[in-house]
Scaffold this motif. Sequence first.
Motif, PDB file in Angstrom:
ATOM      1  N   ALA A   1      24.746  42.669  40.155  1.00 54.23           N
ATOM      2  CA  ALA A   1      25.967  43.399  40.540  1.00 54.23           C
ATOM      3  C   ALA A   1      26.921  43.518  39.352  1.00 54.23           C
TER       4      ALA A   1
ATOM      5  N   LEU B   1      25.469  46.145  36.981  1.00 56.11           N
ATOM      6  CA  LEU B   1      25.652  47.514  37.470  1.00 56.11           C
ATOM      7  C   LEU B   1      27.100  47.967  37.297  1.00 56.11           C
ATOM      8  N   LYS B   2      28.048  47.076  37.577  1.00 58.09           N
ATOM      9  CA  LYS B   2      29.463  47.405  37.357  1.00 58.09           C
ATOM     10  C   LYS B   2      29.719  47.694  35.884  1.00 58.09           C
TER      11      LYS B   2
ATOM     12  N   TYR C   1      28.648  51.636  37.546  1.00 53.70           N
ATOM     13  CA  TYR C   1      28.351  51.814  38.966  1.00 53.70           C
ATOM     14  C   TYR C   1      29.490  51.224  39.788  1.00 53.70           C
ATOM     15  N   LYS C   2      29.740  51.826  40.933  1.00 53.40           N
ATOM     16  CA  LYS C   2      30.722  51.293  41.881  1.00 53.40           C
ATOM     17  C   LYS C   2      29.940  50.649  43.021  1.00 53.40           C
ATOM     18  N   ILE C   3      30.129  49.348  43.198  1.00 53.89           N
ATOM     19  CA  ILE C   3      29.406  48.617  44.236  1.00 53.89           C
ATOM     20  C   ILE C   3      30.017  48.963  45.590  1.00 53.89           C
ATOM     21  N   ARG C   4      29.177  49.400  46.512  1.00 54.35           N
ATOM     22  CA  ARG C   4      29.627  49.777  47.861  1.00 54.35           C
ATOM     23  C   ARG C   4      29.251  48.741  48.917  1.00 54.35           C
TER      24      ARG C   4
ATOM     25  N   ARG D   1      26.740  44.749  49.522  1.00 52.45           N
ATOM     26  CA  ARG D   1      25.721  43.788  49.103  1.00 52.45           C
ATOM     27  C   ARG D   1      25.113  43.153  50.340  1.00 52.45           C
TER      28      ARG D   1
ATOM     29  N   ILE E   1      21.748  45.676  47.073  1.00 50.59           N
ATOM     30  CA  ILE E   1      22.989  46.255  46.565  1.00 50.59           C
ATOM     31  C   ILE E   1      23.000  47.754  46.847  1.00 50.59           C
TER      32      ILE E   1
ATOM     33  N   ALA F   1      25.192  50.963  45.645  1.00 50.05           N
ATOM     34  CA  ALA F   1      26.168  51.299  44.601  1.00 50.05           C
ATOM     35  C   ALA F   1      26.161  52.803  44.364  1.00 50.05           C
TER      36      ALA F   1
ATOM     37  N   ASP G   1      26.229  55.541  41.316  1.00 45.90           N
ATOM     38  CA  ASP G   1      26.065  55.789  39.883  1.00 45.90           C
ATOM     39  C   ASP G   1      26.932  56.985  39.529  1.00 45.90           C
ATOM     40  N   ARG G   2      28.064  56.730  38.893  1.00 48.45           N
ATOM     41  CA  ARG G   2      29.026  57.787  38.575  1.00 48.45           C
ATOM     42  C   ARG G   2      28.472  58.780  37.557  1.00 48.45           C
TER      43      ARG G   2
END
Length: 118
Positions: free
Chosen positions: A16, A19-20, A24-27, A29, A40, A42, A44-45
């Motif tokens: 996590a 990814l951050k 990435y924005k974690i949505r 877990r 996870i 997330a 991917d911007r």
Amino acid sequence: MTQHLEVGRKGEDIAAKYLKSIGYKIRGRNVRLQKDEIDIVAFDRCDKVLVFAEVKSRTKADGDFRPELNAGWRKKEKLRRSSRAWVSLHGYEGGYRIDLVCVADGRVIDHLKELAWE
């Protein structure tokens, strides 16, 4: 908590954070969908897609026993099923993919995006 569960939990924490760190924005877990679980969820911007990430962890890096070896076709099929269920449940209409994040020696050693993982 048993040792393998502790290794898995720590691996998910490391994944996590990784990814951050790459935007990435974690949505979510450990998202449960009936009998399945997504490690996870997330966004991917960069690619502008939702990512369902499976995390495989080992305490030590070993070329003969890589984390991804435990992600066989049955696991992939469960991930496809749970991803479709999440998309349906949330009415999500954007693109998505399934990634595999491999953790060993306390760090991410590989991040396989869906196309590279198949």
